[in-house]
Design an enzyme around this catalytic site. Structure first.
Site, mmCIF file in Angstrom:
data_model
loop_
_atom_site.group_PDB
_atom_site.id
_atom_site.type_symbol
_atom_site.label_atom_id
_atom_site.label_comp_id
_atom_site.label_asym_id
_atom_site.label_seq_id
_atom_site.Cartn_x
_atom_site.Cartn_y
_atom_site.Cartn_z
ATOM 1 N N CYS A 113 19.368 31.319 24.419
ATOM 2 C CA CYS A 113 18.878 31.186 23.452
ATOM 3 C C CYS A 113 18.012 30.159 22.808
ATOM 4 O O CYS A 113 17.009 29.482 22.499
ATOM 5 C CB CYS A 113 18.189 32.895 22.778
ATOM 6 S SG CYS A 113 17.930 34.164 23.910
ATOM 7 N N HIS A 258 12.109 31.846 17.874
ATOM 8 C CA HIS A 258 13.145 32.022 19.378
ATOM 9 C C HIS A 258 12.434 34.003 18.528
ATOM 10 O O HIS A 258 12.245 34.435 17.845
ATOM 11 C CB HIS A 258 14.370 32.229 19.115
ATOM 12 C CG HIS A 258 14.742 32.729 20.426
ATOM 13 N ND1 HIS A 258 13.904 32.875 21.970
ATOM 14 C CD2 HIS A 258 15.531 33.920 20.642
ATOM 15 C CE1 HIS A 258 14.825 34.075 22.277
ATOM 16 N NE2 HIS A 258 15.581 34.640 22.152
ATOM 17 N N ASN A 288 11.827 39.601 24.978
ATOM 18 C CA ASN A 288 12.787 38.232 24.455
ATOM 19 C C ASN A 288 12.937 37.339 25.969
ATOM 20 O O ASN A 288 13.600 37.345 27.232
ATOM 21 C CB ASN A 288 14.351 38.816 24.305
ATOM 22 C CG ASN A 288 15.347 37.278 24.653
ATOM 23 O OD1 ASN A 288 14.976 36.080 24.551
ATOM 24 N ND2 ASN A 288 16.361 37.263 23.428
#
Ligand code: ACO
Length: 331
Positions: A113, A258, A288
């Site tokens: 990420c 994020h 995500n």
């Protein structure tokens, strides 16, 4: 010394929408649980045959138009991904081939990420030192082919989605624009708190039927541990980056976060008194998308007029590794 400016942003997500209710037919979960714990309502999954490189190439076509440059001006490609199309070589060579850019530099960054942020930091360093003038940074992820669609894997499976986003990064001599400060961190003692254990070169052989049966080839996560670290580390790195830049949190016009869990971002904003109009969360639509998330959020925020040229924009992320960091740039 030249500075790095983002001149074009692009994104691509597959058409196939998978809702929480769709997942609840495959495992013991509910729309209510997923929305309440994560903020996710749906995500996108690739159709058969779609590759991560193809998604990155489609996003690049959009970014090139915004940048107003010819594709052959790209001198280097940095691909951030945890889900490369093949184990090796990395994904950047495949993206380069899709774009028909043979000869330019190619590199992969495996930082989950935080991969896109680390990639931007590398592009910034390359541009500052004069090595390259135009660098394509891509984040492209296919999670859907590697998730466990059973109750055993439900905590991880419900949070991930597929997609791609890219930045065209270019050198500028304008001192009032581009990257101002970067803050990067990692803590490997938590590497196994969010990981895919197998296949692994440490095993002899590196993959067995037993490992597959035991589910060790699927991503596994200590969710609460990740969560508690994320809500501590994000405010820490955002403050540290602002201090490096000599600005205050309130001076930042817009924050690109994020999208791992809506509640993580809400915690970070609350801790730093950041009002909701200075952020955009689109986790409800895409889940995500790991390294693709920062450019996807940036693309949509630009489209909505939330990010405009001249604004001070912050990028903040936390992910597997653990890795985390922040970058501030004058857009
Ligand atoms: N549906 C229904 N129940 C579920 C699900 C699900 N999808 N997943 C877990 N549960 C159950 C658990 O089994 C547990 O049940 P039990 O109490 O009977 O044992 C209960 O729900 C609570 O489980 P927790 O794991 O404690 O749930 P939590 O509130 O922590 O939420 C979540 C889980 C959403 C995954 C959260 O921990 C989280 O978001 N963590 C951070 C994720 C993150 O930031 N990842 C980093 C980026 S990813 C990357 O870098 C690759």
């Amino acid at each position: 010394m030249p500075r790095m400016k983002v001149t074009g942003v692009g994104m691509y997500v597959p058409d196939r929408v998978v809702t929480n209710n769709d997942l609840s037919k495959l495992m013991d979960t509910t729309d209510e649980w997923i929305v309440m714990r994560t903020g996710i309502k749906e995500r996108r999954y690739v159709p058969d045959g779609m590759t991560g490189a193809e998604m990155a190439a489609r996003a690049t076509d959009i970014a090139l138009k915004e940048a107003g440059i010819e594709k052959k001006q790209i001198e280097a490609i940095i691909s951030a991904t945890l889900s490369p199309d093949h184990t090796f070589p990395g994904m950047a060579p495949f993206i380069q081939d899709k774009l028909d850019l043979g000869g330019c530099a190619v590199m992969d960054i495996r930082n989950q990420c935080t991969g896109f942020l680390y990639s931007m930091a590398v592009a910034d360093a390359w541009i500052r030192t004069g090595l390259f003038k135009t660098v394509l940074v891509t984040g492209s992820e296919i999670h859907s082919t590697a998730l466990e669609f059973e109750t055993r894997g439900r905590d991880v499976t419900v949070i991930f989605g597929d997609g791609a986003g890219v930045f065209i990064c270019q050198a500028t001599d304008d001192e009032n624009t581009g990257v101002i400060a970067t803050d990067l961190h990692g803590e490997g003692k938590y590497a196994k708190a969010l990981w895919v254990e197998a296949e692994g070169q440490v095993f002899h052989p590196r993959l067995t039927h037993k490992m597959l049966w035991e589910g060790r080839a699927f991503p596994r996560m200590k969710g609460q541990l990740v969560f508690t670290h994320a809500i501590r580390r994000l405010p820490e790195t955002m403050n540290a980056c602002c201090a490096k830049a000599g600005v205050k949190i309130e001076d930042v016009d817009f924050w690109v976060f994020h999208q791992a869990n809506l509640r993580i971002n809400e915690f970070a904003c609350q801790a730093l008194s950041i009002p909701p109009n200075k952020t955009l969360n689109n986790i409800d639509k895409y889940g995500n998308t790991t390294a693709a998330t920062l450019p996807i959020v940036t693309y949509e925020a630009q489209k909505k007029g939330l990010i405009k040229r001249g604004m001070l924009v912050g990028f903040a992320t936390f992910g597997a590794g653990f890795t985390w960091g922040t970058m501030l740039m004058r857009w």
